[in-house]
Scaffold this motif. Structure first.
Motif, PDB file in Angstrom:
ATOM      1  N   GLU A   1      32.677 -22.636   0.269  1.00 14.62           N
ATOM      2  CA  GLU A   1      32.245 -22.788  -1.131  1.00 14.62           C
ATOM      3  C   GLU A   1      31.016 -21.930  -1.405  1.00 14.62           C
ATOM      4  O   GLU A   1      30.947 -21.194  -2.383  1.00 14.62           O
ATOM      5  CB  GLU A   1      31.876 -24.255  -1.416  1.00 14.62           C
ATOM      6  CG  GLU A   1      33.031 -25.182  -1.651  1.00 14.62           C
ATOM      7  CD  GLU A   1      33.694 -24.973  -3.008  1.00 14.62           C
ATOM      8  OE1 GLU A   1      32.975 -24.880  -4.023  1.00 14.62           O
ATOM      9  OE2 GLU A   1      34.922 -24.888  -3.050  1.00 14.62           O
TER      10      GLU A   1
ATOM     11  N   ARG B   1      28.783 -20.772 -12.756  1.00 22.81           N
ATOM     12  CA  ARG B   1      28.878 -22.217 -12.537  1.00 22.81           C
ATOM     13  C   ARG B   1      29.873 -22.895 -13.470  1.00 22.81           C
ATOM     14  O   ARG B   1      30.376 -23.981 -13.174  1.00 22.81           O
ATOM     15  CB  ARG B   1      27.490 -22.868 -12.635  1.00 22.81           C
ATOM     16  CG  ARG B   1      26.673 -22.665 -11.349  1.00 22.81           C
ATOM     17  CD  ARG B   1      25.365 -23.433 -11.344  1.00 22.81           C
ATOM     18  NE  ARG B   1      25.457 -24.668 -12.071  1.00 22.81           N
ATOM     19  CZ  ARG B   1      24.419 -25.341 -12.561  1.00 22.81           C
ATOM     20  NH1 ARG B   1      23.195 -24.858 -12.363  1.00 22.81           N
ATOM     21  NH2 ARG B   1      24.578 -26.456 -13.208  1.00 22.81           N
TER      22      ARG B   1
ATOM     23  N   THR C   1      35.224 -27.253 -16.730  1.00 22.93           N
ATOM     24  CA  THR C   1      35.237 -28.707 -16.931  1.00 22.93           C
ATOM     25  C   THR C   1      34.331 -29.050 -18.095  1.00 22.93           C
ATOM     26  O   THR C   1      33.247 -28.472 -18.230  1.00 22.93           O
ATOM     27  CB  THR C   1      34.739 -29.427 -15.663  1.00 22.93           C
ATOM     28  OG1 THR C   1      33.545 -28.789 -15.218  1.00 22.93           O
ATOM     29  CG2 THR C   1      35.775 -29.372 -14.550  1.00 22.93           C
TER      30      THR C   1
ATOM     31  N   GLU D   1      34.923 -28.682  -6.377  1.00 22.39           N
ATOM     32  CA  GLU D   1      34.016 -29.237  -7.397  1.00 22.39           C
ATOM     33  C   GLU D   1      34.753 -30.167  -8.357  1.00 22.39           C
ATOM     34  O   GLU D   1      34.210 -31.188  -8.790  1.00 22.39           O
ATOM     35  CB  GLU D   1      33.361 -28.097  -8.193  1.00 22.39           C
ATOM     36  CG  GLU D   1      32.362 -27.286  -7.390  1.00 22.39           C
ATOM     37  CD  GLU D   1      31.781 -26.163  -8.232  1.00 22.39           C
ATOM     38  OE1 GLU D   1      32.503 -25.179  -8.493  1.00 22.39           O
ATOM     39  OE2 GLU D   1      30.620 -26.284  -8.650  1.00 22.39           O
ATOM     40  N   ILE D   2      35.973 -29.798  -8.706  1.00 23.37           N
ATOM     41  CA  ILE D   2      36.756 -30.634  -9.635  1.00 23.37           C
ATOM     42  C   ILE D   2      37.000 -32.014  -9.021  1.00 23.37           C
ATOM     43  O   ILE D   2      36.902 -33.032  -9.707  1.00 23.37           O
ATOM     44  CB  ILE D   2      38.074 -29.925 -10.020  1.00 23.37           C
ATOM     45  CG1 ILE D   2      37.736 -28.669 -10.844  1.00 23.37           C
ATOM     46  CG2 ILE D   2      39.005 -30.848 -10.806  1.00 23.37           C
ATOM     47  CD1 ILE D   2      38.871 -27.677 -10.978  1.00 23.37           C
TER      48      ILE D   2
ATOM     49  N   LYS E   1      34.796 -24.088 -12.163  1.00 25.03           N
ATOM     50  CA  LYS E   1      34.691 -24.907 -10.959  1.00 25.03           C
ATOM     51  C   LYS E   1      35.820 -24.611  -9.972  1.00 25.03           C
ATOM     52  O   LYS E   1      36.945 -24.345 -10.370  1.00 25.03           O
ATOM     53  CB  LYS E   1      34.725 -26.399 -11.326  1.00 25.03           C
ATOM     54  CG  LYS E   1      33.351 -26.995 -11.631  1.00 25.03           C
ATOM     55  CD  LYS E   1      32.784 -26.529 -12.934  1.00 25.03           C
ATOM     56  CE  LYS E   1      31.455 -27.201 -13.270  1.00 25.03           C
ATOM     57  NZ  LYS E   1      30.911 -26.643 -14.534  1.00 25.03           N
ATOM     58  N   SER E   2      35.491 -24.761  -8.701  1.00 28.08           N
ATOM     59  CA  SER E   2      36.503 -24.693  -7.636  1.00 28.08           C
ATOM     60  C   SER E   2      37.231 -26.028  -7.579  1.00 28.08           C
ATOM     61  O   SER E   2      36.782 -27.029  -8.162  1.00 28.08           O
ATOM     62  CB  SER E   2      35.821 -24.423  -6.303  1.00 28.08           C
ATOM     63  OG  SER E   2      35.042 -25.560  -5.942  1.00 28.08           O
TER      64      SER E   2
ATOM     65  N   GLY F   1      29.034 -30.597 -14.978  1.00 28.52           N
ATOM     66  CA  GLY F   1      29.077 -30.168 -13.582  1.00 28.52           C
ATOM     67  C   GLY F   1      27.814 -30.683 -12.924  1.00 28.52           C
ATOM     68  O   GLY F   1      27.542 -31.887 -12.967  1.00 28.52           O
TER      69      GLY F   1
ATOM     70  N   TYR G   1      27.649 -34.191  -9.008  1.00 26.68           N
ATOM     71  CA  TYR G   1      28.535 -33.787 -10.112  1.00 26.68           C
ATOM     72  C   TYR G   1      28.690 -34.900 -11.143  1.00 26.68           C
ATOM     73  O   TYR G   1      28.835 -36.077 -10.789  1.00 26.68           O
ATOM     74  CB  TYR G   1      29.880 -33.309  -9.552  1.00 26.68           C
ATOM     75  CG  TYR G   1      29.737 -31.915  -9.009  1.00 26.68           C
ATOM     76  CD1 TYR G   1      30.052 -30.817  -9.797  1.00 26.68           C
ATOM     77  CD2 TYR G   1      29.217 -31.689  -7.726  1.00 26.68           C
ATOM     78  CE1 TYR G   1      29.873 -29.520  -9.315  1.00 26.68           C
ATOM     79  CE2 TYR G   1      29.037 -30.403  -7.237  1.00 26.68           C
ATOM     80  CZ  TYR G   1      29.369 -29.321  -8.035  1.00 26.68           C
ATOM     81  OH  TYR G   1      29.172 -28.046  -7.569  1.00 26.68           O
TER      82      TYR G   1
ATOM     83  N   ARG H   1      30.629 -18.677  -3.965  1.00 28.62           N
ATOM     84  CA  ARG H   1      29.641 -18.687  -5.052  1.00 28.62           C
ATOM     85  C   ARG H   1      28.679 -17.508  -4.919  1.00 28.62           C
ATOM     86  O   ARG H   1      28.354 -16.839  -5.902  1.00 28.62           O
ATOM     87  CB  ARG H   1      28.861 -20.006  -5.022  1.00 28.62           C
ATOM     88  CG  ARG H   1      29.737 -21.219  -5.249  1.00 28.62           C
ATOM     89  CD  ARG H   1      29.000 -22.524  -4.940  1.00 28.62           C
ATOM     90  NE  ARG H   1      29.898 -23.665  -4.960  1.00 28.62           N
ATOM     91  CZ  ARG H   1      29.521 -24.925  -4.722  1.00 28.62           C
ATOM     92  NH1 ARG H   1      28.238 -25.190  -4.448  1.00 28.62           N
ATOM     93  NH2 ARG H   1      30.399 -25.903  -4.763  1.00 28.62           N
TER      94      ARG H   1
ATOM     95  N   TYR I   1      23.718 -25.522  -5.740  1.00 22.36           N
ATOM     96  CA  TYR I   1      24.963 -24.773  -5.917  1.00 22.36           C
ATOM     97  C   TYR I   1      25.071 -23.637  -4.896  1.00 22.36           C
ATOM     98  O   TYR I   1      26.122 -23.429  -4.298  1.00 22.36           O
ATOM     99  CB  TYR I   1      25.001 -24.204  -7.333  1.00 22.36           C
ATOM    100  CG  TYR I   1      26.286 -23.512  -7.697  1.00 22.36           C
ATOM    101  CD1 TYR I   1      27.430 -24.236  -8.008  1.00 22.36           C
ATOM    102  CD2 TYR I   1      26.362 -22.111  -7.755  1.00 22.36           C
ATOM    103  CE1 TYR I   1      28.610 -23.594  -8.365  1.00 22.36           C
ATOM    104  CE2 TYR I   1      27.534 -21.473  -8.111  1.00 22.36           C
ATOM    105  CZ  TYR I   1      28.656 -22.218  -8.415  1.00 22.36           C
ATOM    106  OH  TYR I   1      29.823 -21.588  -8.758  1.00 22.36           O
TER     107      TYR I   1
END
Lengths: 401, 401
Positions: A8, A135, A354, A142-143, A138-139, A332, A255, A12, A38
């Motif tokens: 991750e 940011r 998101t 993250e979701i 989201k990956s 997020g 999150y 990023r 992050y």
């Protein structure tokens, strides 16, 4: 505790380094906790240097041990004072900085001045738009974290009928509702990037306290318990037959989920019931038109059009002069992320973004509406909220507390 | 809700205007909520101009109605955008600004840049030291508010034995403890002025979780529930015979109380009991020497000397390299006010100054110590904390939650 996976952080960093290169920057110095988390997986008190090319360097003031444990970055070193930054970076062969990016949207002026002293020959520019852009998408990792937050908030909403009773104070309801989330891991790290937005957990308004606006940039205010923090639940007793409006965040592993539901002891007047149904209708109309690439302002413009056609011109997203001019916001690590679903924002809403959608109405007798959290997918928006979208009617005996 | 009395605002403004005059400033623009509340009695989204002489002007973005209700200031007017500031001030005959004070310790760089555009010919200087100096000395009105906060925190501490049980999670204890304060009006407005200090309610550590340092500038860290907010209560189960360390703030009507107490299910080992007694002893030795005018560093230097003589060199105010270098801090609208009771701070502690004193020790088996809130009076420090300063031993059955 779960640490952020190395892959991750690498993705990023890679995305960010492309932006740094595009902007002709040597690198960026990151300090804000949400950005720090992050890009590093830790929020230990640190300075992070991300070069346009090469390995980042995390310089930790306190606690070094935890920084090293928590971050998968290769270079995690000790720092006592920001003055040491150039020396530490030189040891990693990062020298001769022409242009460095800083988070100038949040960095206090006096800290900026410190950087100016440390890097007298360097030009600084604002790197925060690039960070917000990266940011916003989201990956899947993250979701899932946001989904977890909405799982916890669901448990809190489902618990409400077990402790809600007539005659209790709004602030008592808030205390119990918050405890449901806290004991399940609400971390306390709820964050807003905007300056000076003293946001706490969320907002409980009941009956006419939902008519009370405040400083906060949201459709519904609340009286609060004090003028020094005039937001959310206050000292009002909860009566029968009024809308109990609960709009809360839940932050799990950093999150944020965001959701609103309506409760009532007894029954609601027909205008409020109709307004609730209309809010849900507006939401579903918005969701029908949203697809990957929809400009961020479109859902807002559609919502306003529908609300006005329905006759809610003075009530939609706040009452008259206290209206807010958005229908949703990115969620997020912060509550006010991109995309901003408001007039003038053309950013396309892309898969992985998101956001919370919150069509709401304010009347003299109270606030009502709905809010759910979503992720845009290739097939359109998918709800991350799982709580049934209904008014929950609660039957209780009358207590006085 | 209680509004700040007009006479309070007038005195504060008068004191501040003397500073503005001394510094040769035309006036100051105030925006930070804690300063805003102090000088206006409201935190509605606003810009406040305080001239070196004459009436302040409060320009409110949202909500004007509440700003007018809450603030006793004479001039409370509407503003849509900061660009309007010069025009609004001109209408009050404030023009031709050579030097204006800003809160440059907290103001983000990008907002500073906005002011530079609005006032292209004005020089800006940092007015925050003057504000901190004035705010450090509390009126009797403010001292009563802090006393109220300590009254509420006392009720929460006294309630602990009713819900503390073996096998519960730290975060479950935190949820219940916080709810005790929330339902009594903990406003959520707890504030730190320092950048990026994501402080929540406070800190619960039990047994060896008290050994875990973190980003926060305090003697005791805690694991937290997540690496994104690694502070305070975590997922650890509470065992018999370990120190249950509860260090919490309580904010009532904007004013902060700060207090630490120790609980234990069963009994504590003799080293921990002795350390608790020694912390109380250090506190009482400090209180004996403090009188009006004592330089702020003296209590710290005395505490370190005593702790080292007692054999706690590696344990006092944190463990080895993670020690913090203070013994107390000012409390008021923020948790990190002046005076700072740390080496190098010579400010005399004057009557009306309110502060927390927190001698604490960290051992591999846990954190222990004490903390109370005080006001300096003409006769020396007076405690505002009312909770008995003892280890509370709790007998419970064993539950698993």
């Amino acid at each position: 505790m779960d640490f952020t996976p190395k892959s991750e952080i690498e993705t990023r960093t890679y995305n960010f380094q492309k932006k740094l290169t595009d902007q002709g920057l040597d690198g960026a110095i990151i300090v804000l906790n949400s950005d720090m988390f992050y890009f590093t997986g830790t929020v230990q008190n640190s300075f992070l240097y991300i070069p346009a090319g090469g390995e980042p360097v995390l310089m930790v003031k306190k606690s070094l041990r935890r920084g090293q444990e928590e971050s998968p970055l290769k270079n995690v070193v000790s720092l006592k004072s920001p003055k040491e930054i150039p020396g530490i970076l030189a040891a990693f062969n990062y020298t001769g900085f022409d242009k460095i990016g800083l988070e100038l949207d949040v960095l206090p002026f006096n800290i900026y001045k410190t950087y100016k002293k440390i890097f007298p020959n360097t030009e600084f520019s604002d790197i925060s738009p690039a960070i917000k852009e990266i940011r916003a998408v989201k990956s899947s990792y993250e979701i899932e974290l946001i989904r977890n937050a909405l799982g916890v908030i669901d448990k809190a909403f489902l618990a409400v009928p077990s402790f809600l009773h007539e005659g209790m104070l709004e602030i008592e309801l808030a205390a119990l509702f918050e405890a449901e989330m806290r004991k399940r891991g609400y971390s306390g790290g709820r964050k807003m990037r905007a300056f000076n937005q003293d946001f706490f957990f969320g907002n409980i308004c009941t009956g006419n306290s939902g008519f009370c606006p405040n400083f906060f940039d949201g459709p519904v205010g609340g009286l609060g318990v004090t003028v020094s923090h005039p937001q959310g639940a206050g000292w009002k007793r909860i009566n029968r037959n009024e809308a109990i409006y609960i709009d809360y965040t839940c932050v799990i592993q950093g999150y944020t989920g965001d959701q609103t539901r309506i409760f009532c002891i007894g029954e609601l007047n027909p205008r409020m019931v109709k307004a609730f149904e209309d809010a849900v209708l507006i939401e579903s109309e918005i969701l029908k038109v949203m697809k990957p690439g929809t400009p961020a302002e479109e859902p807002y413009l559609l919502a306003v059009k529908l609300a006005e056609e329905m006759g809610y011109k003075d009530n939609f997203m706040g009452y008259k002069e206290d209206k807010v001019k958005f229908i949703g916001h990115g969620i997020g690590l912060e509550l006010d992320e991109w995309p901003i679903l408001a007039k003038g924002f053309k950013t396309p809403i892309m898969p992985g973004m998101t956001f919370a959608l919150e069509p709401k109405f304010v009347f003299p007798e109270g606030a009502i509406g709905t809010e759910n959290s979503f992720v845009m997918t290739e097939n359109g928006p998918e709800s991350l909220s799982i709580t049934p979208e209904v008014i929950t009617y609660v039957k209780t005996n009358s207590f006085t507390s």
